[in-house]
Design an enzyme around this catalytic site. Structure first.
Site, mmCIF file in Angstrom:
data_model
loop_
_atom_site.group_PDB
_atom_site.id
_atom_site.type_symbol
_atom_site.label_atom_id
_atom_site.label_comp_id
_atom_site.label_asym_id
_atom_site.label_seq_id
_atom_site.Cartn_x
_atom_site.Cartn_y
_atom_site.Cartn_z
ATOM 1 N N CYS A 1 -17.843 -8.398 12.163
ATOM 2 C CA CYS A 1 -17.941 -8.926 10.987
ATOM 3 C C CYS A 1 -17.739 -10.397 11.158
ATOM 4 O O CYS A 1 -17.441 -11.130 11.889
ATOM 5 C CB CYS A 1 -16.856 -8.290 9.835
ATOM 6 S SG CYS A 1 -16.856 -8.992 8.742
ATOM 7 N N ASP B 1 0.888 -1.199 -0.243
ATOM 8 C CA ASP B 1 -0.197 -0.231 -0.198
ATOM 9 C C ASP B 1 1.533 1.080 -0.512
ATOM 10 O O ASP B 1 0.236 2.138 0.028
ATOM 11 C CB ASP B 1 -1.164 0.273 1.471
ATOM 12 C CG ASP B 1 -0.172 -0.707 2.229
ATOM 13 O OD1 ASP B 1 1.062 -0.142 2.527
ATOM 14 O OD2 ASP B 1 -1.277 -0.157 3.478
ATOM 15 N N CYS C 1 -19.209 1.295 14.331
ATOM 16 C CA CYS C 1 -17.880 2.709 13.950
ATOM 17 C C CYS C 1 -18.844 3.615 14.813
ATOM 18 O O CYS C 1 -20.636 4.141 14.604
ATOM 19 C CB CYS C 1 -18.491 3.071 12.276
ATOM 20 S SG CYS C 1 -17.411 4.552 12.284
ATOM 21 N N CYS D 1 -7.806 1.000 15.080
ATOM 22 C CA CYS D 1 -9.402 0.940 15.133
ATOM 23 C C CYS D 1 -9.584 -1.221 14.649
ATOM 24 O O CYS D 1 -9.522 -0.397 13.461
ATOM 25 C CB CYS D 1 -10.364 1.790 14.929
ATOM 26 S SG CYS D 1 -11.745 1.788 16.131
ATOM 27 N N CYS E 1 -14.799 -2.530 13.139
ATOM 28 C CA CYS E 1 -15.659 -2.670 12.222
ATOM 29 C C CYS E 1 -15.312 -3.919 12.120
ATOM 30 O O CYS E 1 -15.977 -4.718 11.438
ATOM 31 C CB CYS E 1 -15.282 -1.826 10.970
ATOM 32 S SG CYS E 1 -13.022 -1.835 10.707
ATOM 33 N N CYS F 1 -12.245 8.485 10.872
ATOM 34 C CA CYS F 1 -11.893 7.736 10.962
ATOM 35 C C CYS F 1 -11.312 6.632 12.156
ATOM 36 O O CYS F 1 -9.644 8.072 12.336
ATOM 37 C CB CYS F 1 -11.537 6.486 10.098
ATOM 38 S SG CYS F 1 -10.655 4.743 10.471
ATOM 39 N N CYS G 1 -20.930 -3.687 10.727
ATOM 40 C CA CYS G 1 -19.213 -2.917 10.359
ATOM 41 C C CYS G 1 -19.872 -0.936 10.825
ATOM 42 O O CYS G 1 -19.768 -0.072 12.087
ATOM 43 C CB CYS G 1 -18.591 -2.779 9.290
ATOM 44 S SG CYS G 1 -19.872 -2.873 8.303
ATOM 45 N N CYS H 1 -26.365 -7.960 6.439
ATOM 46 C CA CYS H 1 -25.135 -6.798 6.891
ATOM 47 C C CYS H 1 -24.682 -5.301 6.967
ATOM 48 O O CYS H 1 -24.753 -5.494 6.346
ATOM 49 C CB CYS H 1 -24.465 -8.058 7.530
ATOM 50 S SG CYS H 1 -23.652 -8.149 8.810
ATOM 51 N N CYS I 1 -21.926 -9.475 1.372
ATOM 52 C CA CYS I 1 -22.525 -8.767 2.669
ATOM 53 C C CYS I 1 -23.877 -9.426 3.350
ATOM 54 O O CYS I 1 -24.042 -8.846 4.203
ATOM 55 C CB CYS I 1 -22.531 -7.030 2.995
ATOM 56 S SG CYS I 1 -20.938 -6.997 3.026
#
Length: 296
Positions: free
Chosen positions: A228, A115, A180, A221, A224, A194, A176, A173, A170
């Site tokens: 899940c 990344d 948050c 954090c 989320c 965030c 998440c 659902c 998903c």
């Protein structure tokens, strides 16, 4: 799998889907990337990985499991699980270099990416059939969860078969989004809200409304991800470099509050936590003290 990677897939190198490109440009234009200005740099390359390597034909994507086998005790200050061990950038790059050197890719041109390279990692992991991008904006591997680091090899090699994208699973659902505490999730992720951004990338004081939402976290954090349902299938990583040290696991709240810069350097040598620097970490810890005082 070779070099300990949990999953591997291959996608054809090409510009990203026009809708994805438009959404990314709009996200940047709206300022939802906060002060992470590097996300607005080299957008042409980020949206077209063939610009990262002349003659690029394929993108090999790998996933490395980081789900911890041992955790910081619940009653102590918390770090995001990805930061428990060594800096994942170094771990992935070393393993990808060995993968290239010891196989057929050694005879073709390759570029290793994580990344830190302008590339839409989760998009390409999805295109390579590894998983789908969930409502938490994380890559989710069905039956395994989302606690995975991603790495890429952009190569001039052409393959007879390419993997296909994974359908989103998903369903209905929204765990998440509900979990948050700052409302950062939704149709378009807002990094400004965030807690991971606020406690790692953000420079300067934390706003009171942010520090009040920290809970016990002082770096990153995971809420989320913890909420899940797919992560109930997560299995602990056995990668040696990603294991937490005994020194980290034994830290108490009082230890954190009195952490010196020398102790910080020793505790986080070769760690991703260096991203926030000593001053940033102590700011987060001090925010916890201020929150307690406000609640009294």
């Amino acid at each position: 799998m070779s070099e300990g990677f949990f999953a591997c897939g291959i996608a054809r190198a090409c510009p990203v889907d026009p809708q994805v490109a438009h959404a990314y440009r709009s996200w940047i234009a709206d300022g939802r990337h906060a002060d992470m200005h590097y996300l607005a740099d080299n957008i042409d390359k980020r949206l077209d990985p063939t610009l990262l390597l002349d003659g690029a034909q394929s993108i090999i994507v790998v996933a490395l499991n980081y789900a911890p086998a041992r955790r910081i005790p619940d009653d102590q200050y918390q770090l995001a699980a990805y930061a428990y061990g060594r800096d994942y950038h170094d771990v992935i790059k070393q393993r990808l270099r060995r993968l290239i050197a010891n196989g057929p890719l050694s005879i073709v041109d390759c570029k290793i990416a994580t990344d830190t390279v302008p590339i839409l990692e989760r998009y390409w992991a999805w295109q390579a059939g590894i998983g789908f991008i969930g409502r938490n904006h994380q890559l989710i591997i069905p039956g395994a969860g989302s606690m995975f680091f991603l790495g890429e090899i952009i190569t001039t090699a052409r393959f007879d078969h390419y993997d296909q994208p994974v359908a989103n699973r998903c369903g209905t659902c929204h765990n998440c989004i509900d979990a948050c505490p700052t409302g950062a999730l939704g149709h378009s992720f807002d990094a400004r809200r965030c807690l991971s951004y606020q406690t790692i990338e953000h420079r300067g004081p934390l706003d009171a409304d942010i520090s009040d939402k920290l809970g016990t976290t002082i770096y990153g954090c995971d809420r989320c991800q913890q909420s899940c349902p797919w992560n109930r299938f997560a299995t602990p990583t056995d990668i040696p470099e990603l294991q937490p040290s005994e020194a980290l696991l034994s830290m108490t709240k009082d230890d954190w509050r009195h952490l010196t810069i020398d102790q910080y350097r020793q505790l986080f040598k070769g760690s991703a936590v260096k991203r926030t620097k000593y001053e940033g970490l102590m700011r987060n810890i001090e925010a916890k003290r201020e929150e307690i005082q406000r609640l009294r």
